[in-house]
Design an enzyme around this catalytic site. Structure first.
Site, PDB file in Angstrom:
ATOM      1  N   ASP A 150       5.204  -7.274   0.346  1.00 12.68           N
ATOM      2  CA  ASP A 150       3.793  -7.440   0.517  1.00 12.68           C
ATOM      3  C   ASP A 150       3.380  -6.971  -1.344  1.00 12.68           C
ATOM      4  O   ASP A 150       3.727  -6.240  -2.062  1.00 12.68           O
ATOM      5  CB  ASP A 150       3.294  -5.487   0.790  1.00 12.68           C
ATOM      6  CG  ASP A 150       1.672  -5.178   0.731  1.00 12.68           C
ATOM      7  OD1 ASP A 150       1.078  -6.470   1.174  1.00 12.68           O
ATOM      8  OD2 ASP A 150       1.263  -4.168   0.067  1.00 12.68           O
ATOM      9  N   HIS A 177       1.921 -11.097   3.302  1.00 16.53           N
ATOM     10  CA  HIS A 177       0.819 -10.166   2.537  1.00 16.53           C
ATOM     11  C   HIS A 177      -0.282 -12.099   2.280  1.00 16.53           C
ATOM     12  O   HIS A 177       1.171 -12.683   1.792  1.00 16.53           O
ATOM     13  CB  HIS A 177       1.156  -9.730   1.220  1.00 16.53           C
ATOM     14  CG  HIS A 177      -0.288 -10.299   0.391  1.00 16.53           C
ATOM     15  ND1 HIS A 177      -0.951  -8.477  -0.440  1.00 16.53           N
ATOM     16  CD2 HIS A 177      -0.657 -10.776  -0.693  1.00 16.53           C
ATOM     17  CE1 HIS A 177      -1.401  -8.919  -1.203  1.00 16.53           C
ATOM     18  NE2 HIS A 177      -1.659 -10.332  -1.322  1.00 16.53           N
ATOM     19  N   ASP A 303      -2.740   0.723   3.305  1.00 16.63           N
ATOM     20  CA  ASP A 303      -3.110   0.152   2.363  1.00 16.63           C
ATOM     21  C   ASP A 303      -2.700   1.327   0.940  1.00 16.63           C
ATOM     22  O   ASP A 303      -3.104   0.649   0.375  1.00 16.63           O
ATOM     23  CB  ASP A 303      -3.520  -1.629   2.320  1.00 16.63           C
ATOM     24  CG  ASP A 303      -3.152  -1.961   1.121  1.00 16.63           C
ATOM     25  OD1 ASP A 303      -1.526  -1.709   0.492  1.00 16.63           O
ATOM     26  OD2 ASP A 303      -3.627  -2.759   0.608  1.00 16.63           O
TER      27      ASP A 303
HETATM   28  O1  DOR Z   1      -4.444  -3.840  -3.281  1.00 17.01           O
HETATM   29  C1  DOR Z   1      -3.285  -3.618  -3.026  1.00 17.01           C
HETATM   30  N1  DOR Z   1      -2.336  -2.737  -3.769  1.00 17.01           N
HETATM   31  N2  DOR Z   1      -2.794  -4.977  -2.491  1.00 17.01           N
HETATM   32  C2  DOR Z   1      -1.269  -5.233  -2.855  1.00 17.01           C
HETATM   33  O2  DOR Z   1      -1.178  -5.570  -1.799  1.00 17.01           O
HETATM   34  C3  DOR Z   1      -0.706  -3.971  -3.337  1.00 17.01           C
HETATM   35  C4  DOR Z   1      -0.978  -2.787  -3.399  1.00 17.01           C
HETATM   36  C5  DOR Z   1      -0.390  -2.279  -4.461  1.00 17.01           C
HETATM   37  O3  DOR Z   1       0.779  -2.048  -4.611  1.00 17.01           O
HETATM   38  O4  DOR Z   1      -0.802  -1.186  -5.675  1.00 17.01           O
HETATM   39 ZN    ZN Z   2      -1.034  -6.291   0.491  1.00 21.26          ZN
END
Ligand code: DOR
Ligand code: ZN
Length: 425
Positions: A150, A177, A303
């Site tokens: 991810d 992802h 998330d």
């Molecule tokens: O917005 C996001 N932030 N999407 C992701 O897939 C990773 C995450 C991050 O690690 O900050």
């Molecule tokens: Zn992600």
């Protein structure tokens, strides 16, 4: 160990009753319980839910302890009503070995605020070139069952197929992802009317949908479990609906922010609204909400993506994507779903616990069940003040918004981690 007698609580929306918590378990449930040695909590007007389970949390330890630590993220989780979180692998170093996942798991145990279940990387260094030591991570003390790159997509279909084959041996799951990187080069926000107006490079919905379509076919071919992270488009919902109808072993999550906020937020150029995948349109939101109601989307996952001030408070193009989620997720769910307690328990606790294989979580409070639960005041409203959050970061998109619901108490194996809305330690 202190016993707790929770009086007059509505368990997942049912008629009020009493719950006695003793020795880490729900010992008794019923009207008019007595227990002279127990601390009494008057829970009139409160709803008890099985402790929430987050399948998608970014703690930043090791590597970016200035943005979040396992402990600060655990505290934010407990305050949000969570009793378990799955920690994403994009730390520094990456959680791609038994050593790193065991470190995160141990830090979680030491903090003792939620169960921290590490997710392992699919590929070495998230580089998308070689499979990481999936078996060693699965066999480690952390007992990893979910693997994800991810932050990055496992874009190589051959690697994705091999990862799916590999995890089948221990009933693991690959969490994708979904972002075809060739279609999102330089992308700054959702590709559509607003991006055209603002002159920002777009991230087209098809970049997500194409990967999901490919991966459900691969999962079907291999017979393995696939999970899709942060589904954000109406088209993705349709691909998933078809796959589920065919019996593909696929599950999917949606974030609170993709259920509430649209790409119009980018017009402020405030990087707090920059996230990956990007905020989409009102049409996408309507499809995501319908899919959450009918089960095409299985769970809400936060998330939670803490970022330090210097990574977020800069020009839009340079800002890191991601927003905080743990301390506001239940309020957003209440706002979006209303008091549908059984649906909230299913999407935020039971189903994520099942997907992650966390057997002692996701169980409705009842006699004999581990006392992992949270008490919610649905009538309360609160103004979100970033400075008051337990997270080390401040990048909440809900700053100064008034949101419904408040977490009054959280119990992990019978011990309170939150009482009176405050962290116990
Ligand atoms: O917005 C996001 N932030 N999407 C992701 O897939 C990773 C995450 C991050 O690690 O900050
Ligand atoms: Zn992600």
């Amino acid at each position: 160990m202190t016993a707790y007698l929770i009086r007059n609580v509505s368990v997942v929306g049912a008629e009020p009753t009493d719950l006695l918590i003793r020795d880490g378990l729900v010992a008794e449930a019923g009207a008019g319980l007595t227990a002279p040695d127990a601390t009494v909590l008057d829970a009139t007007g409160l709803v008890a839910l099985p402790g929430l389970v987050d399948l998608h949390t970014h703690l930043r330890e090791p590597g970016r302890e200035d943005a979040e630590t396992v402990e600060s993220g655990s505290r934010a989780a407990a305050l949000g009503g969570y009793t378990a979180v799955c920690a994403m692998a994009n730390t520094s170093p990456v959680a791609d070995t038994a050593g790193v996942v065991e470190q995160v798991w141990r830090l979680g145990r030491e903090a003792g605020l939620v169960d921290v279940q590490p997710i392992g990387a699919v590929t070495v260094g998230l580089a998308g070139e070689r499979l990481a030591e999936l078996g060693a991570m699965a066999d480690s003390a952390a007992r990893v069952r979910i693997f994800s790159d991810d932050g990055h997509c496992v874009a190589d279909p051959r690697l994705m197929r091999r990862a799916l084959e590999y995890v089948k041996a221990f009933d693991g799951v690959v969490a994708q992802h979904a972002e075809e990187p060739r279609l999102t080069e330089g992308a700054q926000m959702h590709e559509g009317e607003v991006s055209t107006r603002l002159g920002l490079a777009g991230w087209p919905a098809v970049a997500e949908e194409a990967i999901i379509a490919r991966d459900v076919l691969l999962a079907e071919h291999v017979g393995s479990r696939l999970h899709i992270c942060h589904v954000s488009t109406a088209g993705s919902v349709e691909v998933l609906r078809q796959a589920k109808t065919r019996g593909v072993r696929v599950t999917a999550e949606v974030t609170p922010h993709h259920l509430l906020l649209t790409d119009e937020k980018a017009a402020s150029y405030d990087p707090v609204f920059k996230v990956n995948p990007p905020l989409r349109t009102a049409t996408d939101i309507a499809a995501l909400r319908a899919a959450l109601a009918d089960g095409v989307i299985d769970i809400i996952a936060t998330d939670h993506a803490p970022h330090a001030v210097e990574d977020k408070e800069c020009e839009w193009a340079y800002a890191r994507p991601g927003m905080l989620g743990l301390e506001t997720a239940l309020s957003i769910a209440l706002d979006v779903l209303g008091p549908q307690w059984d649906l909230i328990a299913e999407r935020m606790s039971r189903a994520p616990a099942r997907i992650a294989g966390l057997d002692s979580h996701g169980l409705d409070p009842a006699p004999g069940v581990p006392a992992n639960l949270t008490l919610v005041d649905p009538a309360a409203r609160r103004v979100i003040e970033p400075a008051e959050l337990a997270s080390r970061s401040r990048n909440t998109p809900y700053a100064r918004m008034t949101l419904p619901g408040r977490i009054v108490a959280t119990f992990l194996r019978g011990e309170p981690t939150v009482l009176d809305g405050k962290a116990v330690k």
